[in-house]
Scaffold this motif. Structure first.
Motif, PDB file in Angstrom:
ATOM      1  N   PRO A   3       0.797  -1.231   0.000  1.00 41.05           N
ATOM      2  CA  PRO A   3       0.000   0.000   0.000  1.00 41.05           C
ATOM      3  C   PRO A   3       0.828   1.279   0.000  1.00 41.05           C
ATOM      4  CG  PRO A   3      -0.971  -1.608   1.469  1.00 41.05           C
ATOM      5  CD  PRO A   3       0.335  -2.187   1.012  1.00 41.05           C
ATOM      6  N   SER A   4       1.918   1.294   0.765  1.00 40.06           N
ATOM      7  CA  SER A   4       2.739   2.505   0.813  1.00 40.06           C
ATOM      8  C   SER A   4       3.354   2.806  -0.558  1.00 40.06           C
ATOM      9  CB  SER A   4       3.842   2.356   1.858  1.00 40.06           C
ATOM     10  OG  SER A   4       4.629   1.203   1.599  1.00 40.06           O
ATOM     11  N   THR A   5       3.661   1.759  -1.321  1.00 39.37           N
ATOM     12  CA  THR A   5       4.188   1.960  -2.669  1.00 39.37           C
ATOM     13  C   THR A   5       3.091   2.436  -3.610  1.00 39.37           C
ATOM     14  OG1 THR A   5       5.786   0.191  -2.278  1.00 39.37           O
ATOM     15  CG2 THR A   5       5.462   0.880  -4.557  1.00 39.37           C
ATOM     16  N   PRO A 184      -6.580   4.485   5.764  1.00 40.72           N
ATOM     17  CA  PRO A 184      -6.364   3.149   5.197  1.00 40.72           C
ATOM     18  C   PRO A 184      -5.131   2.443   5.748  1.00 40.72           C
ATOM     19  CG  PRO A 184      -6.773   4.761   3.458  1.00 40.72           C
ATOM     20  CD  PRO A 184      -6.601   5.536   4.716  1.00 40.72           C
ATOM     21  N   PHE A 185      -4.199   3.190   6.349  1.00 34.65           N
ATOM     22  CA  PHE A 185      -3.018   2.562   6.927  1.00 34.65           C
ATOM     23  C   PHE A 185      -3.260   2.117   8.366  1.00 34.65           C
ATOM     24  CE2 PHE A 185      -1.003   4.965   3.454  1.00 34.65           C
ATOM     25  CZ  PHE A 185      -0.318   3.926   2.846  1.00 34.65           C
ATOM     26  N   ASP A 253       1.637   6.960   5.124  1.00 37.70           N
ATOM     27  CA  ASP A 253       2.064   5.783   5.875  1.00 37.70           C
ATOM     28  C   ASP A 253       3.074   6.156   6.956  1.00 37.70           C
ATOM     29  OD1 ASP A 253       2.460   3.179   6.687  1.00 37.70           O
ATOM     30  OD2 ASP A 253       3.735   2.633   4.999  1.00 37.70           O
ATOM     31  N   VAL A 254       4.118   6.888   6.578  1.00 37.83           N
ATOM     32  CA  VAL A 254       5.150   7.227   7.569  1.00 37.83           C
ATOM     33  C   VAL A 254       4.632   8.245   8.583  1.00 37.83           C
ATOM     34  CG1 VAL A 254       7.100   6.634   6.115  1.00 37.83           C
ATOM     35  CG2 VAL A 254       6.159   8.941   5.976  1.00 37.83           C
ATOM     36  N   MET A 297      -7.415  -3.111  13.679  1.00 36.25           N
ATOM     37  CA  MET A 297      -6.596  -1.938  13.425  1.00 36.25           C
ATOM     38  C   MET A 297      -5.110  -2.303  13.452  1.00 36.25           C
ATOM     39  SD  MET A 297      -8.652   0.897  15.735  1.00 36.25           S
ATOM     40  CE  MET A 297      -7.717   2.298  15.074  1.00 36.25           C
ATOM     41  N   LYS A 298      -4.353  -1.677  12.564  1.00 35.68           N
ATOM     42  CA  LYS A 298      -2.900  -1.899  12.525  1.00 35.68           C
ATOM     43  C   LYS A 298      -2.178  -1.036  13.542  1.00 35.68           C
ATOM     44  CE  LYS A 298      -2.872  -3.187   7.619  1.00 35.68           C
ATOM     45  NZ  LYS A 298      -4.314  -3.020   7.394  1.00 35.68           N
ATOM     46  N   ASN A 299      -2.777   0.084  13.905  1.00 34.51           N
ATOM     47  CA  ASN A 299      -2.274   0.955  14.966  1.00 34.51           C
ATOM     48  C   ASN A 299      -3.459   1.674  15.584  1.00 34.51           C
ATOM     49  OD1 ASN A 299      -2.689   3.641  13.556  1.00 34.51           O
ATOM     50  ND2 ASN A 299      -1.179   2.762  12.149  1.00 34.51           N
ATOM     51  N   GLY A 300      -3.230   2.375  16.679  1.00 25.51           N
ATOM     52  CA  GLY A 300      -4.337   3.003  17.387  1.00 25.51           C
ATOM     53  C   GLY A 300      -4.729   4.372  16.898  1.00 25.51           C
ATOM     54  N   GLY A 301      -4.062   4.868  15.837  1.00 28.37           N
ATOM     55  CA  GLY A 301      -4.394   6.185  15.310  1.00 28.37           C
ATOM     56  C   GLY A 301      -3.737   7.307  16.088  1.00 28.37           C
ATOM     57  N   GLY A 302      -4.094   8.530  15.738  1.00 29.15           N
ATOM     58  CA  GLY A 302      -3.431   9.691  16.307  1.00 29.15           C
ATOM     59  C   GLY A 302      -4.263  10.535  17.251  1.00 29.15           C
TER      60      GLY A 302
END
Length: 387
Positions: A3-5, A184-185, A253-254, A297-302
Motif C-alpha cells: 500500500p505505501s508503494t 487506510p493505513f 504511511d510514515v 486496526m494496525k495501529n491506534g491512530g493519532g
C-alpha cells in the motif's frame, strides 16, 4: 505492490513533457478533436474528461490512490468530508428508507441525519457504539444502510466491523464506514464487509491543515450511483486540492506511524494522572474495546481523549493554559491540536444527547501531531497542573 508503494506510484500518465511529478490541470473543461469524440464522451462511451465537475486528471489520480489503498472497486472525490457523507446518503437513500447509525458520530453528521434526512422522508435510528448486541434488533424491514464511525469522534469507541459486515450481508444492507480517524493505513473496513468507505481528506490524508476534501470509495455499482448524484449536484473536489491531497498520500504511511507512536506514548503516560478520570486510546489495554481494536486496526491512530475531573471549568482552564498545542477546529495535522468537544464540534447536541454518547463537560480531544513527543507531553502536563 505494498500500500505505501501504491500511494507513491499510482499516478496519471505523463504528458509529452515527461514530468516526474504530476502537473496540475487547472481547467474547468476539456476539448475534443471532433464531434463524434464529444458525443461519445457525453454518452459515457469513453473515459475522456468532459468537465472538472465530473472528472479531472488530478482528481482521478487522488481517487485512484484512495481506491487502491482501501481495496475498493471505485471512488468519487468531493469538496469536503461532509459532502462525501451527504453524497453517500442522498445518492442511495430514498423516501421511506431507514438509516441505522451509531449514535457516536461527528456533530455535523448528526445534524444531517437528524435535521435534514427527515425532510426527504428518510427515517433514522441510533445504536450506542458500546452496545453491539443492539444492532440486529434495531434493523427494520426498510433499513437500507448502516452507517458507523470507528473509532468514533470524539470518544474513540471501537465498533466490531467483522460483526457489522456479517450482519449487513445477512440482511442485504449497505454498510457505510467513516474511516477518517484510522485512515487506510490503520484499518481497511472493506476487508470486513464494508460496501462503502468515506473520508474527510481534510484530516490525516492532507495532514498539514491546508485544504478541504472528501472521498467515497467502495463497490462499483454503488459508486456509480454516487457519481451520478454528485456530478449533477456539484460537490466536486477542486483540481488544486486534489493535487495537494494526492501528494499528501505519498507520506501518509510514515506520518501515521509517527502519529500513532506519539499518541500511544502520551496515552500511556497520562493514564492514572491524578486530575483525570480516564484516558482513552484504542491500543491501551484499559480501552473497553481493546480486543476489537487490535483485531481490526494496525495501529491506534493519532487521537487521544481524556476526562478532567473538574468538568467544564477544568476543561477550559486546560485549554487556556496550553502554550504549544493549537486550539483550532481541525484534527490530523502535523501540529498537535486540543479541543473541547462539548463546546465546539458537538455543541449543537443537547446535553442529554452529549451524555448519551459519553461527551462529558470535561472531555478533551487531542489530535497528536508530529512534534517531538517530549514537547507534546510537557505542554499537556503543565496545562494539567494548572487546571
Amino acid at each position: 505492490m505494498h500500500p505505501s508503494t501504491k500511494a507513491i506510484r499510482t499516478q496519471i500518465n505523463r504528458t509529452d513533457e515527461m514530468e516526474h511529478a504530476t502537473p496540475m490541470f487547472l481547467t474547468s473543461s476539456f476539448c475534443f478533436d471532433n464531434a463524434e469524440d464529444m458525443r461519445a464522451a457525453f454518452a459515457d462511451e469513453s473515459d475522456d474528461n468532459i468537465y472538472s465537475r465530473f472528472s479531472n486528471p488530478n482528481v482521478n489520480e487522488f481517487t485512484d490512490k484512495m481506491v487502491a489503498l482501501e481495496g475498493a472497486e471505485g471512488g468519487f472525490a468531493t469538496a469536503s468530508g461532509m459532502s462525501a457523507v451527504f453524497g453517500a446518503f442522498m445518492a442511495l437513500l430514498k423516501k421511506g428508507d431507514h438509516l441505522l447509525s451509531c449514535s457516536s458520530i461527528f456533530g455535523s453528521t448528526h445534524t444531517v441525519i437528524k435535521k435534514y434526512l427527515p425532510n426527504f422522508g428518510i427515517e433514522y435510528s441510533y445504536v450506542a457504539a458500546d452496545k453491539p448486541g443492539d444492532w440486529e434488533a434495531a434493523i427494520r424491514p426498510n433499513t437500507k444502510m448502516i452507517y458507523v464511525e470507528t473509532p468514533t469522534n470524539p470518544g474513540l469507541e471501537v465498533i466490531d466491523l467483522e460483526m457489522l459486515g456479517a450482519l449487513a450481508k445477512k440482511h442485504n444492507i449497505i454498510l457505510n464506514v467513516d474511516n477518517c480517524f484510522a485512515t487506510p493505513f490503520g484499518q481497511r473496513p472493506i476487508e470486513y464487509g464494508a460496501d462503502l468507505v468515506v473520508h474527510s481528506a481534510t484530516k490525516w490524508i492532507d495532514g498539514q491543515g491546508r485544504v478541504l476534501g472528501g472521498v467515497i470509495v467502495g463497490k462499483k455499482e454503488l459508486i456509480h450511483e454516487i457519481y451520478l448524484f454528485c456530478r449533477s449536484t456539484g460537490p466536486a473536489l477542486s483540481p488544486f486540492n486534489a493535487w495537494v491531497l494526492s501528494k499528501s498520500l505519498e507520506t501518509l504511511d510514515v506520518r501515521m506511524e509517527r502519529h500513532a507512536k506519539n499518541a500511544l506514548a502520551i496515552a500511556t503516560t497520562l493514564e492514572g494522572h491524578e486530575k483525570l478520570s480516564f484516558v482513552r486510546y484504542p491500543f491501551l489495554n484499559s480501552h473497553p474495546q481493546h480486543e476489537i481494536a487490535i483485531k481490526q486496526m494496525k495501529n491506534g491512530g493519532g487521537i487521544v481523549c481524556f476526562e478532567l475531573k473538574g468538568g467544564l471549568d477544568s476543561g477550559r482552564n486546560f485549554l487556556n493554559n496550553l502554550k504549544m498545542l493549537s486550539l483550532t477546529a481541525n484534527l490530523g495535522d502535523t501540529r498537535s491540536i486540543a479541543s473541547h468537544p462539548a463546546s465546539t464540534t458537538h455543541a449543537k447536541l443537547t446535553e442529554e444527547e452529549r451524555r448519551s454518547v459519553n461527551i462529558t463537560p470535561g472531555l478533551i480531544r487531542i489530535s497528536v501531531g508530529l512534534e517531538h513527543v517530549d514537547d507534546i507531553l510537557a505542554d499537556i502536563l503543565q496545562a494539567l497542573d494548572k487546571s
